[in-house]
Design a protein around this motif. Structure first.
Motif, PDB file in Angstrom:
ATOM      1  N   UNK A 180      24.010  34.846  72.614  1.00 30.15           N
ATOM      2  CA  UNK A 180      24.079  35.414  71.263  1.00 30.15           C
ATOM      3  C   UNK A 180      25.393  36.178  71.102  1.00 30.15           C
ATOM      4  N   UNK A 181      25.877  36.296  69.891  1.00 29.53           N
ATOM      5  CA  UNK A 181      27.175  36.928  69.624  1.00 29.53           C
ATOM      6  C   UNK A 181      27.267  38.342  70.189  1.00 29.53           C
ATOM      7  N   UNK A 182      26.180  39.083  70.196  1.00 31.98           N
ATOM      8  CA  UNK A 182      26.236  40.456  70.703  1.00 31.98           C
ATOM      9  C   UNK A 182      26.265  40.535  72.228  1.00 31.98           C
ATOM     10  N   UNK A 183      25.919  39.460  72.926  1.00 27.79           N
ATOM     11  CA  UNK A 183      25.933  39.464  74.392  1.00 27.79           C
ATOM     12  C   UNK A 183      27.215  38.872  74.964  1.00 27.79           C
ATOM     13  N   UNK A 184      27.920  38.041  74.192  1.00 31.38           N
ATOM     14  CA  UNK A 184      29.131  37.386  74.687  1.00 31.38           C
ATOM     15  C   UNK A 184      30.193  38.383  75.156  1.00 31.38           C
ATOM     16  N   UNK A 185      30.463  39.480  74.430  1.00 33.30           N
ATOM     17  CA  UNK A 185      31.464  40.430  74.917  1.00 33.30           C
ATOM     18  C   UNK A 185      31.096  41.064  76.260  1.00 33.30           C
ATOM     19  N   UNK A 186      29.812  41.325  76.484  1.00 38.71           N
ATOM     20  CA  UNK A 186      29.366  41.879  77.768  1.00 38.71           C
ATOM     21  C   UNK A 186      29.705  40.930  78.907  1.00 38.71           C
ATOM     22  N   UNK A 187      29.350  39.672  78.704  1.00 32.87           N
ATOM     23  CA  UNK A 187      29.576  38.681  79.755  1.00 32.87           C
ATOM     24  C   UNK A 187      31.072  38.445  79.956  1.00 32.87           C
TER      25      UNK A 187
END
Length: 170
Positions: free
Chosen positions: A100-107
């Motif tokens: 999901x778009x909100x998890x991509x930056x974390x990864x």
């Protein structure tokens, strides 16, 4: 009927087998839930083609040095969101949109750490869990790429950035 008690080792093997099966099912469900519909997928694939900006870089990279932390972050985030087919690994094309778009930056930040870089953004440390559950099936939990079938994400300079820099010099 066999009445001998099972050894602790046998019980551990059964638990590992169940955990592996559960992990495979979870990964399949995550990929099914987060994969883009066919219409969106064709748009994502076409967006992978280098779109040269003024600096000879793809438009989404413009204004950032690809070898800087911010450039590396942008590259990783772009691949997570849009996929990549530029490297020709035996594992095949990486489709975008698994996260999901909100998890991509974390990864993206976690992948930077795998390669020994400091992410330019703060991020929660649970990113390793997302990486393992979504990306680990192909890249391995350690990010090394499962015996060359997929790219090694622990390299100090990612292969996609190397290729981008070579193309830029042409």
């Amino acid at each position: 009927m066999d009445t001998e008690p099972r050894s602790v080792k046998e019980k551990h093997y059964e638990l590992w087998a169940i955990a592996a099966l559960f992990g495979a099912i979870l990964l399949a469900l995550l990929r099914q839930c987060w994969s883009a519909p066919e219409k969106e997928r064709s748009v994502a694939v076409s967006s992978r083609a280098p779109q040269s900006g003024a600096e000879g870089l793809p438009g989404w990279m413009e204004g950032a040095d690809p070898e800087s932390p911010q450039g590396t972050y942008r590259y990783i985030l772009h691949v997570i969101e849009h996929g990549s087919d530029q490297l020709g690994f035996p594992g095949g094309v990486m489709e975008g949109g698994y996260l999901p778009a909100n998890e991509a930056p974390r990864v993206a930040c976690y992948v930077m750490e795998l390669g020994g870089h400091k992410c330019p953004h703060d991020y929660p440390k649970d990113a390793a869990m997302y990486f393992t559950s979504v990306c680990g099936g192909c890249h391995g939990d350690d990010g090394k790429g499962l015996h060359g079938a997929y790219p090694d994400l622990t390299r100090p300079r990612l292969l996609g950035i190397e290729k981008m820099m070579k193309e830029r010099k042409r």
